[in-house]
Design an enzyme around this catalytic site. Sequence first.
Site, mmCIF file in Angstrom:
data_model
loop_
_atom_site.group_PDB
_atom_site.id
_atom_site.type_symbol
_atom_site.label_atom_id
_atom_site.label_comp_id
_atom_site.label_asym_id
_atom_site.label_seq_id
_atom_site.Cartn_x
_atom_site.Cartn_y
_atom_site.Cartn_z
ATOM 1 N N ASN A 151 0.802 -1.226 0.000
ATOM 2 C CA ASN A 151 0.000 0.000 0.000
ATOM 3 C C ASN A 151 0.836 1.278 0.000
ATOM 4 O OD1 ASN A 151 0.272 -1.439 2.645
ATOM 5 N ND2 ASN A 151 -0.219 0.596 3.432
ATOM 6 N N GLN A 179 -4.934 -3.757 -1.954
ATOM 7 C CA GLN A 179 -4.455 -2.768 -2.933
ATOM 8 C C GLN A 179 -4.346 -3.358 -4.337
ATOM 9 O OE1 GLN A 179 -4.186 0.431 -2.466
ATOM 10 N NE2 GLN A 179 -4.217 0.590 -0.236
ATOM 11 N N HIS A 201 -13.643 0.064 -0.407
ATOM 12 C CA HIS A 201 -13.463 1.519 -0.501
ATOM 13 C C HIS A 201 -12.183 1.951 -1.203
ATOM 14 C CE1 HIS A 201 -10.601 2.484 2.944
ATOM 15 N NE2 HIS A 201 -10.902 1.232 3.225
ATOM 16 N N THR A 237 -26.167 -9.776 10.715
ATOM 17 C CA THR A 237 -26.981 -9.439 9.541
ATOM 18 C C THR A 237 -26.122 -8.739 8.498
ATOM 19 O OG1 THR A 237 -28.909 -9.245 10.950
ATOM 20 C CG2 THR A 237 -29.061 -8.198 8.785
ATOM 21 N N CYS A 325 0.015 7.326 11.367
ATOM 22 C CA CYS A 325 0.119 8.593 12.075
ATOM 23 C C CYS A 325 -0.237 8.310 13.532
ATOM 24 C CB CYS A 325 -0.882 9.551 11.441
ATOM 25 S SG CYS A 325 -0.823 11.193 12.107
HETATM 26 C C1 LIG Z 1 -2.891 -3.418 2.093
HETATM 27 C C2 LIG Z 1 -4.046 -3.086 2.969
HETATM 28 N N1 LIG Z 1 -4.574 -4.027 3.750
HETATM 29 C C3 LIG Z 1 -5.626 -3.789 4.545
HETATM 30 C C4 LIG Z 1 -6.204 -2.548 4.614
HETATM 31 C C5 LIG Z 1 -7.374 -2.314 5.522
HETATM 32 O O1 LIG Z 1 -8.579 -2.297 4.787
HETATM 33 P P1 LIG Z 1 -9.889 -1.604 5.389
HETATM 34 O O2 LIG Z 1 -9.638 -0.133 5.392
HETATM 35 O O3 LIG Z 1 -10.996 -2.011 4.456
HETATM 36 O O4 LIG Z 1 -10.098 -2.160 6.752
HETATM 37 C C6 LIG Z 1 -5.678 -1.511 3.836
HETATM 38 C C7 LIG Z 1 -6.231 -0.150 3.918
HETATM 39 O O5 LIG Z 1 -5.550 0.833 3.756
HETATM 40 C C8 LIG Z 1 -4.575 -1.791 2.992
HETATM 41 O O6 LIG Z 1 -4.022 -0.848 2.218
#
Ligand SMILES: Cc1ncc(COP(=O)(O)O)c(C=O)c1O
Length: 381
Positions: A151, A179, A201, A237, A325
Site C-alpha cells: 500500500n 491494494q 473503498h 446481519t 500517524c
Molecule cells: C494493504 C491493505 N490491507 C488492509 C487494509 C485495511 O482495509 P480496510 O480499510 O478495508 O479495513 C488496507 C487499507 O488501507 C490496505 O491498504
Amino acid sequence: MKHIYIDHAATTPIHEEVQQAMTEAMKTQFGNPSSIHQFGRESRKQLDDARTTIAKSIHADFPSIIFTSGGTEANNLAIFGTAYAYQEQGKHIITTQIEHHAVLHPCEELEENGFEVSYLPVDETGRISVTDLKNALRDDTILVTVMMVNNETGIRQPIEEIGQELKDHQSIFHTDAVQALGVEAIDVEALQVDLLSASSHKIYGPKGIGFLYKREDIHLKQLVYGGEQERKWRSGTENTLSIVGFKRAIELVLGEREQRLSHYRLLSKTLLEELTQQGVDFSVNGNEPYRTPNILNISFPGTDVEMFLTNLDLSGIAVSSGSACTAGSIDPSHVLKAMYGSDDERLRNSIRFSFGMDNTEEEMKLVAERIKSIVDRLTNL
Ligand SMILES: Cc1ncc(COP(=O)(O)O)c(C=O)c1O
C-alpha cells in the site's frame, strides 16, 4: 485554489453509478436476507447476485466469499482463524516486514499467545525473495501470509511463485489483496491462494465492506459468534446496501480496468516528467517493473515528510506518507525501513501519490509546480 486529491490508496470517492445502485437499493430493499417472507427473499436475491458477481470476478465459487466489514476484518479472520483452527499441526507463521498493520498486528498478537512468526525481509526494490520464503518454511508452518501489492510503494509481491512453492506443503496461503483489487486481474486458482482479503473503498465502493475468499476445504475458527449468516464463518446481519455498492464497483472495474491502468500510467509518467522539468530533486521508491501504476512513492531529499504534507495540504494537494500517524505525528515508514534500513533519510522525506480516474494530466503539471515551490522553500530553511 484548485484542490487536488491524489490519495486514492487511502480511499476513493464513491463512483456515481455505485451511488445510484445503493440509493435504489436503499429505496426499494430493506428486508433482512435471513427472513423467509418476500421482503427477506428480495434482499437475499440481491445478496446472492452480489456474491455471484464478486466470486466470478476472482474466478472463485459462490460459497467461497465471506463478507466482512472490510480488509482489516478479512485479514484478522484469515490470520486468527487459521492459527486457531490449525494450531495442532504447528504454531509457525510466515509473513513479511512490509505488511499492512491489519496483518502485522494480528501476527504480533499471536506471538503473545505462543505462536512463532518469521518476518521476511525485502530488498531495495521492495520485493521479498522466494528463496528466503523457502528457507523459512518448516514442517510446523501452518500459515504464510504475504500481501499482493504494497500500500505504500505499490510494489507487487511474487504471489504466483509462492503459491507454486506451497503446493505440496501443509501451510495455508493467505494474501492481502486490498491494494491489488481493481488493478490486478485476480484469479485465485492460478495464484493457488487459499485465502484472499479485499476491500470495497479502494475501488470506488463504500467504506466498511470487504470480503475474505476462503477455499472450500479450508477450515477457520470463527471470530464473530451469533446467527447463521455467511455460513457461520462471520455471523451478523449482512450489510446488504454496501454489498450492493461493492458489487457495482466490481462490475465497473471489470469493464474498465485496462482503461484505468493506462490512465494511471499516463498520470504517473506526466508527474515524473513534470518534476524533472521543474528541476526538482527526487527519486522513486520501489522499482519498475513491479510497481502498480496507481501508486508512486517519491523521496524528496532535504525535506521533512510532516512539513511537506502540511505544505501540500495548504496548497490544496491531498496526498499522504502512506505510513501510520500516531498522536498527530507520522511514524517513520516500516516499509521503507525494511527496504533501506532504519538510518536512511528516505524514511523521513517520502510521499505517496496514488492516482484516481478523475485525476488529469493538467493536475499533474499543477502538482509538480506546487511541489517545486514547496521543495525550494523547505530546502532553503
Ligand atoms: C494493504 C491493505 N490491507 C488492509 C487494509 C485495511 O482495509 P480496510 O480499510 O478495508 O479495513 C488496507 C487499507 O488501507 C490496505 O491498504
